[in-house]
Write an enzyme that holds these catalytic residues in place. Structure first.
Site, short mmCIF file in Angstrom:
data_model
loop_
_atom_site.label_atom_id
_atom_site.label_comp_id
_atom_site.label_asym_id
_atom_site.label_seq_id
_atom_site.Cartn_x
_atom_site.Cartn_y
_atom_site.Cartn_z
CD GLU A 560 -2.77 -1.25 -0.06
OE1 GLU A 560 -3.06 -0.20 -0.66
OE2 GLU A 560 -3.12 -2.37 -0.46
CG HIS A 569 -2.00 -3.64 -8.51
ND1 HIS A 569 -3.34 -3.37 -8.54
CD2 HIS A 569 -1.65 -3.68 -7.19
CE1 HIS A 569 -3.80 -3.26 -7.30
NE2 HIS A 569 -2.79 -3.44 -6.47
#
Length: 1624
Positions: A560, A569
């Site tokens: 995070e 990602h």
């Protein structure tokens, strides 16, 4: 996926949450919900945020130089200025506000007729009328067509009409049949200086932007107009006669009577258009004396003359991120610096704060100290290799009220109890989504209601949560039982409610909050660095306390934090794209697609520790190898993930400099991220300029000051910080006023976004629109932190309903001043993809806020920005950053290398041939930044910007400037779709320039047509049939080649009507996409010449994908042979990425070949649009014919048939082509000989390959070859055919062409009455270019003497003669007792004028008799009148003689010329008694007679149904018989007449359904669509509804029946020609 290049690119909607939050599931799933923070209550029926949203240590971090681009003109300077530091002197410019300041040329100039060049420097405001005319040549004569001439301006190129506005150049010569318009290659940029040039040489139109050729066309040929119409031509500036006015500055303006070359235009631009007088230069303006040359239009204003200061910098600092990027850290040059320079990745310390909540007794913490300590160790260990260390602060908060409540991470609380089970809200402490996720039994609720006990089996929304008893703290423990989302005692909070309660400063630490998710699946949620909330109390990271600091789950926080520092990602380019046509799909590691890192191979989402296998969602990938599955940004488990890549580390360091400097204890200023640039040199000096620091700051930051908002020039720029609206807020918070605070963050303009304010956010969909009624509409109020005297206002309106044009959506903007005065700016024209900019230089007082008014309830506003004037008092005390120039070898000590507010340095201490390195250091106080990358310069050698291409230095072009957007970038790289030639480089936009060049043969349909590989022949459909045929979407549009201008679109919402002009789709499907039953649509195309197919080619305009769906559409294809047998080619996935779709035909060699004659295509999505289908076959090779050759025969490719075999090749016959010249390679026509055929002037080539395939060739010549005794092409030269002359060629004329219409033939014309021939030669000749010659005579429209007007006297003596010019007037006066219709009753006008119109007729004028009001109704039926109630009519009532004998006089009245009666009637003595009680009443009427039934008494009449109205109908007509065109008279009372009769007669009075109060609301209501209700106030006809689009209400209302256009006065029912004109 970007915002606008000139403003901050922030605000990507997370691919994970769709709302700006990145998240990481617990190895299970990603939560798709959009999480938006709620706002404080603002009182009933309003929606506002009255508290500041958090202090920022820095302004919304712009990319370096993006701030500057808002304010600073990007100008090329004179070459002489390159060696000097003094800024160029200010020059004059005209400012047009768009409100009627257009000018016309008054100078006696002979405007160019055959060729011209127009050049102008301008700066356009954002938001224009479309079209907005910058300048144009118009025709003012009434006897010519108004669309002739040329125009340069701005117009929208999109079907929707309010997006993609571009500069354009249009031209229609007086001989042409239609207008040609060419557009710039991209949308215009507001607030930026641009040099535009347009040229025409009699053959080619060209448009140039900043010296680059961006568009061209060869459609127009020949002269522009003839000498005969010279006096009709007028040159306009700043607008047109139709008020298509331009907003912005126009600086230099020049007009030439020759077409200047590109090199000359570049030279003109660099000298800013100032020339010594030349014979070919007709006009050059620097606005020294505007009135001498120009005059305003009648009743118009003059534009303001201002001084414009061209900025002294030569370097364009406007750096753009790639298409899939957001900020400066995504720019490939910037991130390359961070990759290559270790100094940019020096150790950084970052503060983070863990928010740990205890109960009131400091017990029961959310997470333990052991968890916090272990997680911190893991965090430090993970980042220690990357020069990022973390400084922990723990904030302990004692609050049982917070600790005992469930904190929800991903549940929208407004969904609890909405009768739909939402898994993310399914938790014990939400009552399982308020009961929505439970199958409820029906308890005896009434028995348990208000029994003083919380009954859990009634604690659901359906039972009002046990009547509120489960949320009563006096009855129960509400932390366990209160599930009501509207109760302040509920047992759960949204995580943003927690943030709003705590209000922790997000500008000093990365805040870590804890929250749960349903079923504990969501592990974490992060805020992107480009989100508005990144440095506010609503930012930070949310983690699941069940996983925090737990072995095996510690990498969740690291993941995070990666998001917070700008990392995507690793599977973004495969699994988080919208479709396989998404431009961000990653096929190979790249800085520009996927996760924007070129050291992470493409990978799909998976959680295994190894390379994944192929899946269904991988867009055709057959395998993934060397994937970064062990990366922290993957979804693998902790025992697998262990690293970031070098590119990822560079991105994190970049964002720590760009956004998060305030999280670091160090006060080191941000670096200059790119090397300084050489912008000029002389024999003994070199000039350097450099980019601003990466964080965009120009002044030292001081706590509590506005210095972080100040730009160069001490200009303060601020976004709104407080928003409110009287419109209600939706419970989700989406589209609330808070979304318009801060910088713009909409990802895709022109598409609806929850990141905006919209008045429709909380409107009940079941209520009757409109939500924003006229005249005021809805409004949004925005306040700014610092009141200031403004220079300009910028507003991002990112969505406008298609019901409104660009001018109707924003109907007013008001400035709120400190003095209490509200200043109205009036309605504004807006584009959804270009911000609206408004100059406020004349306001002169401090403004603290604005109000934006709209009538469009679907309008969306993203942000607003207020800019101060130069030297704002708020910036005067700010200390500017300083820059130090480091040189290797070092500079002499006495050379000043310390500069402030001046990013330019001249080095004069140079030696020829020596190599120098320059770096820039930023200084803030006593702190210095890291040095910038080095600029390497060899004195006396070349550099990027000197006009010579140094290929050894990687230069692809060099146009002698450091500016982007002109084809050659500031780094000397060729820009996309441009080609550059020569030195210095001349660049042109090659796609669509009409030239087919070798490098674009396979890619440019516009220039080269559809590409056919060598050895093949493509045959396009000659006929078509479709499953859903309609005149709105006919199947025949797929015949022939597809339109070159069409671009394939993906993820569409619906298909606009414009698509059906180029492609077929099933437009008859009207029900919503989601409710579409399974339907098969098909298209079958036929081909004139059956062939052995090698492939089928299908061109798409849309690929069938829907905006809200991830599904890929497939298509099924079959071939039909000449025996009507079907051959299946299988199922194929549609994608714009693979357009056209080429389907190879594989033949089974064990079976005979077959000829294909048709292609059958079928699909199931109504969003598939096909523009062309081709059958590809082998050129000169037919296997079917080849297999039929007999012994002694051989296959002839030329004949495409079997011929008798001969050892010796036959000669060809003599080639004879009429009207042509031949150039043959030899005198003998043996096998292989070639002849070039060139048609004579006025003739065009016709090439015939066989009986079916015929085409014309525009080219001047063609080569034919002798092959086996036959010429391979049959060629003819046919005369050019001009066709029948267009009716606009000679206005008001009829044509006769007895000789025909081909080259050299003549047509004569005669003027249609009452036009008069002006000139002697009434013949036209067909010219070699296919157009008719200029007429040498004209038909001048004249009016004959006007016809007499009944009851009127002609007052103008000259009007008794014939020959009146169009536009002239004649005055009349009505005779006594008559007046002009339409004048008021009090002042009846008698004088009027009629005008000679453009069709040679006079406007109608009439005089109608003066009329008097009817006598009082109590005398109805008793009097007789000689002429009704008109002037001079006498009305009398006969009474018995006793009336006269008693002195009451005669009962006679006269209607006088002023419309009054000469007296009044009286009731005769014999008229006594009273009326009988009214009877024969309709059953639905009621009567009230308070004064009884005496003569003159009135009875009020009304309908029992309050929604009905009482009317009078003729005898024998009932309410059911009323046609829509009848408008019955309303009646409210009846009166007893002196004849003892009721008037009107009660039997004639009926009740009819009244009008609903929604007339004129832009929705067609069937109940109101009748004359009685004024046809719903015009809402049911396109010509009368304000939005120009009929919207039925309800939607099921039939537009051909109850909601049809019935108004007989509407234009739809007017047969008169209502055509408009082009050119504005």
């Amino acid at each position: 996926m970007r915002l606008w290049s000139w403003v901050l690119r922030l605000g990507l909607l997370s691919a994970a949450l769709g709302c700006g939050l990145a998240e990481r599931p617990r190895r299970v799933r990603r939560d798709p919900r959009a999480v938006r923070p709620p706002r404080p209550a603002a009182g009933p029926a309003t929606c506002a945020t009255r508290a500041a949203r958090g202090r920022r240590a820095s302004p919304p971090p712009p990319p370096g130089g993006a701030w500057e681009a808002v304010r600073v003109p990007r100008r090329r300077q004179q070459r002489a200025a390159r060696g000097a530091e003094e800024p160029s002197p200010p020059s004059r410019a005209l400012y047009f506000s768009g409100r009627g300041e257009q000018l016309r040329l008054r100078a006696d100039l002979e405007l160019p007729r055959d060729a011209f060049t127009l050049q102008v420097w301008l700066r356009a405001e954002g938001g224009q009328k479309s079209p907005a005319v910058i300048t144009g040549l118009y025709d003012k004569c009434s006897y010519t067509s108004r669309d002739r001439g040329w125009v340069m301006g701005i117009h929208t190129t999109s079907d929707q009409g309010n997006r993609d506005p571009r500069y354009f150049f249009s031209l229609k010569t007086d001989r042409a049949r239609k207008v040609t318009t060419i557009d710039a290659h991209r949308s215009y940029l507001p607030g930026q200086w641009v040099h535009l040039a347009a040229t025409y040489d009699g053959r080619l139109m060209k448009l140039y932007m900043n010296g680059a050729q961006v568009a061209t066309s060869a459609e127009q040929v020949g002269g522009i107009f003839s000498p005969l119409t010279q006096k009709c031509k007028v040159l306009m500036l700043g607008g047109s006669a139709l008020n298509h006015n331009f907003r912005g500055h126009i600086e230099h303006f020049s007009l030439w009577k020759v077409a200047r070359t590109q090199r000359e235009i570049v030279s003109d631009m660099e000298t800013r258009g100032l020339h010594t007088p030349l014979p070919q230069l007709l006009l050059q303006e620097n606005w020294d004396n505007v009135k001498r040359t120009w005059s305003p239009m009648k009743d118009g204003n003059s534009p303001q003359v201002e001084f414009s200061n061209a900025h002294g910098f030569l370097l364009d600092t406007n750096l753009e991120p790639p298409l899939c990027g957001q900020t400066l850290c995504d720019n490939t040059e910037v991130i390359s610096s961070y990759n290559q320079l270790p100094s940019f990745r020096q150790p950084k310390v970052v503060r983070y704060r863990v928010v740990n909540i205890y109960d009131d007794h400091h017990e029961n913490p959310t997470v333990s100290w052991q968890q916090i300590d272990f997680q911190h160790q893991q965090l430090a260990e993970a980042f220690q290799h990357y020069n990022i260390s973390w400084e922990l602060e723990v904030l302990n908060i004692n609050s049982s009220s917070l600790r005992h409540r469930l904190i929800l991470a991903n549940c929208d609380i407004s969904k609890i109890g909405d009768e739909k089970c939402d898994p993310e809200c399914n938790h014990t402490l939400t009552g399982h989504d308020g009961g929505d996720c439970r199958q409820l039994r029906y308890p005896a609720f009434m028995k348990k209601q208000q029994n003083g006990v919380c009954d859990m089996d009634c604690n659901y929304e359906r039972f009002n949560f046990d009547g509120g008893e489960c949320c009563d703290p006096d009855i129960t423990d509400v932390t366990k039982t209160c599930f009501d989302p509207d109760s302040p005692h509920r047992a759960y909070l949204d995580v943003n409610e927690l943030k709003n309660i705590l209000r922790l400063d997000g500008s000093t630490h990365l805040n870590i909050f804890f929250a749960n998710s349903s079923e504990e699946e969501l592990a974490g949620v992060a805020t992107w660095p480009w989100d508005k909330e990144a440095l506010m109390h609503l930012g930070g990271i949310v983690l699941n306390p069940s996983f925090y600091g737990i072995p095996g789950h510690t990498h969740t926080m690291i993941h995070e934090i990666g998001h917070s520092l700008g990392l995507y990602h690793i599977f973004r380019g495969i699994s988080e794209i919208q479709s396989c046509s998404d431009p961000c799909m990653e096929t190979e590691p790249s800085f520009e697609t996927g996760d924007l890192c070129n050291d992470t191979n493409p990978a799909p989402k998976h959680k295994f520790c190894g390379d994944p296998g192929p899946g269904n969602d991988t867009c055709g990938f057959h395998g993934f190898f060397n994937t970064p599955y062990n990366n922290f940004m993957s979804y693998a488990d902790d025992d697998c993930t262990d690293s970031f890549t070098p590119n990822q580390v560079s991105r994190m360091h970049c964002y720590l400099d760009l956004v998060y400097q305030s999280w670091q204890p160090s006060r080191k200023p941000a670096p200059v991220a790119l090397a300084p640039q050489v912008v000029g040199h002389t024999m003994d000096s070199v000039m350097l300029e450099w980019f601003p620091p990466i964080d965009g700051h120009f002044f030292e930051r001081e706590l509590g000051s506005a210095c972080d908002l100040c730009l160069e020039g001490r200009i303060l720029v601020q976004y709104a910080f407080n928003a409110s609206s009287p419109m209600p807020c939706g419970p989700s918070g989406h589209w609330s006023p808070r979304e318009a605070e801060g910088h713009p963050d909409v990802e895709q303009p022109c598409k609806s976004s929850v990141r905006t304010w919209s008045p429709n956010s909380a409107v009940n969909p079941h209520t009757v629109p409109p939500a924003c009624p006229e005249p005021q509409g809805c409004y949004l109020e925005l306040e700014f932190r610092y009141p200031l005297v403004p220079e300009s206002l910028t507003i991002w309106v990112t969505f406008v309903s298609s019901d409104w044009d660009s001018s109707g959506a924003v109907n007013d903007i008001k400035l709120l001043t400190i003095s209490g005065k509200n200043i109205s700016l009036g309605p504004q024209n807006v584009f959804c993809d270009i911000p609206l900019t408004i100059r406020l230089r004349d306001v002169g007082e401090e403004v603290y806020g604005i109000q934006i008014y709209t009538l469009d309830e679907h309008l969306e506003i993203d942000a607003a920005m207020l800019t101060s004037t130069v030297d704002s008092p708020l910036c005067l005390q700010c200390k500017p950053l300083q820059y130090k120039v480091l040189r290797d070898p070092p500079l002499l000590e006495d050379v000043a290398s310390l500069l402030h507010l001046n990013r330019r340095f001249m080095d004069t201490d140079l030696k020829l041939g020596s190599v120098y390195q320059y770096r820039i250091i930023t200084i803030s106080g006593n702190e210095e930044s890291e040095p910038s990358p080095a600029a390497i310069y060899t004195h006396g050698s070349g550099y990027c910007g000197d006009g010579v291409i140094q290929k050894d230095q990687g230069e692809e072009c060099d146009d002698m400037n450091k500016v982007n957007g002109d084809g050659c970038s500031l780094f000397c790289k060729q820009e996309v779709s441009f080609n550059c030639i020569d030195e210095p480089s001349r660049c042109y936009f090659h796609d669509g320039d009409g030239m087919c060049e070798e490098f674009e043969q396979k890619t440019s349909i516009k220039d080269c047509g559809v590409y056919t590989p060598q050895g093949f022949l493509d045959q396009w459909a000659s006929n078509a049939s479709v499953s859903h045929q309609d005149q709105q979407c006919p199947g025949w549009v797929v015949i022939g080649q597809p339109a070159a201008s069409q671009v394939c679109r993906t993820k569409v919402i619906d298909l606009s009507e414009g698509i059906s002009q180029h492609a077929w789709y099933p437009c008859t499907i009207t029900y919503p996409y989601y409710h579409l039953p399974q339907t098969t649509f098909w298209l079958q195309t036929y081909f004139s010449q059956p062939m052995v197919a090698a492939a089928v080619i299908i061109h798409l305009v849309t690929d069938g994908t829907y905006y809200g769906d991830q599904k890929q559409e497939t298509i099924s294809v079959q071939l039909l042979d000449t025996k009507d047998q079907s051959h299946d080619l299988g199922l194929h996935v549609l994608s714009c990425r693979n357009n056209p779709l080429i389907i190879p035909v594989v033949h089974d060699l064990s079976q005979p070949f077959y000829h294909s004659q048709a292609v059958h295509v079928s699909f199931s999505s109504p969003l598939v649009a096909i523009s062309g289908v081709a059958l590809r076959s082998f050129d000169n090779f037919d296997p079917v014919t080849l297999s039929s050759c007999q012994r002694g025969e051989t296959y002839s490719p030329a004949e495409q048939s079997c011929v008798h075999f001969a050892c010796q090749a036959a000669d060809c016959p003599e080639l004879a082509v009429g009207n042509a010249s031949l150039n043959c390679s030899s005198n003998h026509h043996y096998h292989g000989a070639q002849c070039t055929v060139s048609c004579q002037t006025g003739y065009v080539l016709q090439i015939q390959r066989d009986d079916e395939l015929i085409k014309s060739q525009v080219g001047p010549s063609i080569t034919v070859t002798c092959t086996e005794g036959k010429w391979n092409k049959q060629v003819a030269c046919e005369p050019v055919d001009c066709g029948i002359p267009d009716h606009h060629h000679v206005y008001a004329a009829s044509f006769s062409c007895p000789e025909g219409t081909t080259f050299g033939r003549r047509c004569s014309f005669q003027c249609r009455h009452p036009a008069q021939l002006k000139g002697n030669n009434s013949f036209l000749t067909c010219m070699e270019d296919g157009l008719w010659s200029f007429p040498e005579a004209l038909c001048e429209l004249m009016c004959l003497a006007p016809p007499p007007v009944p009851n009127a006297d002609l007052q103008t003596a000259r009007c008794r003669e014939n020959k009146h010019k169009v536009g002239s007037f004649c005055k009349y006066k009505c005779k006594p007792g008559y007046h002009v219709p339409g004048s008021s009753r009090k002042s009846k006008k008698r004088a009027f004028k009629t005008q000679c119109t453009q069709d040679g007729s006079w406007q109608e004028g009439t005089c109608v008799p003066v009329t008097c009001d009817p006598p009082p109704p109590k005398f109805h039926g008793l009097y007789q009148c000689t002429n009704g109630f008109q002037f001079n009519s006498e009305c009398r009532i006969k009474c018995e003689d006793s009336d006269a004998s008693q002195g009451r006089g005669s009962n006679i009245i006269h209607c006088r010329k002023d419309g009054t009666w000469s007296g009044s009637f009286h009731v005769c003595r014999e008229m006594q008694g009273q009326c009988s009680a009214p009877n024969q009443l309709n059953s639905n009427l009621k009567l009230q007679c308070p004064d009884g039934y005496a003569i003159g008494s009135e009875c009020a009449i009304s309908c029992l149904d309050h929604n009905s109205e009482s009317i009078i109908l003729p005898v024998n007509l009932t309410v059911r018989d009323i046609p829509h065109w009848m408008n019955p008279t309303r009646v409210q009372r009846i009166v007893c007449t002196a004849g003892l009769q009721w008037y009107p007669h009660p039997a004639l009075i009926h009740c009819v359904k009244g009008c609903e109060p929604f007339m004129g609301d832009n929705y067609c209501d069937a109940i109101n669509n009748r004359a009685f209700c004024n046809y719903d106030g015009g809402d049911c006809c396109t010509s009368t509804v304000k939005t120009k689009k009929v919207t039925p209400f309800p939607m099921s209302c039939d537009l051909q029946n109850d909601c049809a256009c019935r108004d007989p006065e509407a234009q739809e029912h007017n047969r008169k020609d209502l055509r408009g004109y082009s050119h504005g």
